[in-house]
Design an enzyme around this catalytic site. Structure first.
Site, PDB file in Angstrom:
ATOM      1  N   PHE A 249      43.548  37.550  36.506  1.00 41.83           N
ATOM      2  CA  PHE A 249      42.119  37.400  36.841  1.00 41.83           C
ATOM      3  C   PHE A 249      41.371  37.331  35.527  1.00 41.83           C
ATOM      4  CE2 PHE A 249      37.841  38.929  36.937  1.00 41.83           C
ATOM      5  CZ  PHE A 249      37.304  38.562  38.157  1.00 41.83           C
ATOM      6  N   GLU A 250      40.623  36.290  35.306  1.00 40.15           N
ATOM      7  CA  GLU A 250      39.674  36.324  34.192  1.00 40.15           C
ATOM      8  C   GLU A 250      38.575  35.318  34.444  1.00 40.15           C
ATOM      9  OE1 GLU A 250      41.883  35.701  30.529  1.00 40.15           O
ATOM     10  OE2 GLU A 250      42.368  33.650  31.028  1.00 40.15           O
TER      11      GLU A 250
END
Ligand SMILES: Nc1nc2c(ncn2[C@@H]2O[C@H](COP(=O)(O)OP(=O)(O)O)[C@@H](O)[C@H]2O)c(=O)[nH]1
Ligand SMILES: *[C@@H]1O[C@H](CO)[C@@H](O)[C@H](O)[C@H]1NC(C)=O
Ligand SMILES: *[C@@H]1O[C@H](CO)[C@@H](O)[C@H](O)[C@H]1NC(C)=O
Ligand SMILES: *[C@@H]1O[C@H](CO)[C@@H](O)[C@H](O)[C@H]1NC(C)=O
Ligand SMILES: [Mg+2]
Length: 372
Positions: A249-250
């Site tokens: 996740f980013e």
């Protein structure tokens, strides 16, 4: 006869035109989503994925759409080192509520740089296999890590965008995201957004900390004031504590990654060869970069998303918010604030106010440095 056929012919043409352009004529009456358009940011989703991962990709898209994107219809870019099949493209396009784009990664972005000794890299993989290091003997995994570390943001398809949100196959958001994280990035001038912060396997980054310290000594002017470096060490810089932002996740600012500030750092690390001679991942590399080259205020923890990538889950909202956001997760299963996570350290060192319902336990070092 001519008297009748001409009106019939004209009527037929009108009917034919109406049929062809029915969407344009009737859209405003029939569209079920005829609501006020929601303001959208200059942003896109981004997924690197293989054809074989289609079911997991569809599951991730379904989750993102249900929990967030059905209100916004953000664009979605899919990238692959091999051409996507028609089956993949059709299925994915049907699942996305926004426009989609497919990108074939240039072969040079999925290859060894010329300074890498491939025989040495292969020998390392054999050794890591004997030691049983996760992905240790996996060649494509290293190309994936290098691609995310230093190359994805150079893709032509990403050029028109400011922000990206990375989504992997087989992830879930178990809560509604009732605001636009991209808007948070822009209005609060954030550069890097994260959720989970686990520990890296130290066998994969044996010399990464040395290389980082060397960089800081060689380029002290590039080290930002008020940075986040204290997050990465529990012994005043002597060693890396393995804390990192889990990059599956980013949400990031592409203008930062494309900048000379970042690419100079990546090029330096790339030359060290640790991506192939060890197994440096894009997660520790991104983490070190944003922690060293930026003030910590540019980093954003996104709480309460219910983000899940096996084996870790973020479920840290207070009860009222979990109800409001229809979360399907229990706070007892939260990893984000647990003892195996580095998140408490991030909040402690910067004296940030923890989100409501987060535990108040202070950070205690969790990684045991290897004395070898
Ligand atoms: N196109 C393509 N995508 C890959 C390849 N290897 C990994 N990926 C993608 O890269 C991301 C990370 O890989 P993953 O297997 O999830 O690694 P992990 O999360 O570290 O266990 C995922 O989005 C994968 O779909 C590959 O060889 N080709
Ligand atoms: C290499 O790693 C990928 C994940 O990136 C995994 O799907 C694949 O099965 C692995 N290949 C081998 C040969 O272990
Ligand atoms: C979106 O961001 C990119 C990168 O900063 C920029 O080049 C582009 O002009 C922006 N587009 C719009 C519509 O603002
Ligand atoms: C790291 O650098 C120190 C000297 O700065 C050196 O003694 C040590 O062997 C290096 N460690 C590794 C793993 O390269
Ligand atoms: Mg993954």
């Amino acid at each position: 006869m001519a008297k009748f056929t001409r009106p019939i012919a004209i009527l037929s043409i009108i009917l034919a035109l109406a049929y062809v352009f029915q969407d344009q004529f009737f859209a405003k009456y029939t569209s079920p989503t005829a609501v006020e358009p929601v303001a959208r940011e200059n942003a896109t989703f981004f997924s690197l994925v293989r054809n074989s991962e289609l079911p997991g990709m569809l599951q991730s898209i379904k989750s993102v759409e249900q929990r967030f994107n059905n209100k916004y219809h953000y664009h979605w870019i899919f990238a692959n080192n091999e051409p996507f099949t028609d089956e993949f493209k059709t299925a994915v396009a049907a699942m996305c509520s926004g426009t989609v784009e497919f990108s074939l990664i240039p072969p040079a972005y999925w290859d060894y740089p010329e300074w890498i000794d491939q025989a040495q890299a292969a020998e390392v993989r054999r050794q890591m296999r004997r030691k049983g290091v996760k992905y240790g003997d996996n060649e494509s995994y290293r190309h994936m890590c290098r691609f995310f570390s230093g190359l994805f943001y150079k893709l032509d398809v990403l050029k028109p965008f400011r922000y990206y949100w990375r989504v992997e196959p087989n992830v879930e958001f178990r809560c509604n995201i009732a605001y636009d994280p991209f808007e948070v990035m822009r209005t609060q001038e954030k550069v890097y957004g994260f959720t989970l912060t686990p520990l890296e396997l130290h066998t994969t980054v044996a010399t990464l900390w040395n290389a980082t310290q060397e960089y800081m000594r060689q380029y002290p002017d590039r080290v930002a004031a008020n940075n986040n470096m204290a997050f990465l060490t529990d012994d005043e810089g002597q060693s890396f504590n393995m804390c990192h932002f889990w990059s599956n996740f980013e949400i990031g600012d592409l203008d930062f990654f494309r900048s000379e500030t970042y690419t100079h750092f990546f090029d330096y690390m790339d030359r060290k060869g640790g991506i192939f001679y060890e197994r440096w991942g894009d997660a520790p590399l991104h983490t070190i970069a944003v922690s060293m080259l930026l003030p910590y205020t540019k980093l954003q923890y996104f709480a309460g998303t219910g983000y899940y990538h096996a084996p870790n889950l973020q479920c840290d909202g207070p009860n009222w918010l979990q109800e409001q956001n229809e979360c399907i997760c229990f706070a007892t299963d939260d990893f984000a604030w647990s003892g195996g996570s580095c998140l408490t350290k991030f909040f402690d060192i910067h004296q940030l106010e923890r989100p409501e319902a987060a535990p108040t336990t202070p950070y205690t070092p969790i990684h045991k440095p290897s004395k070898s």
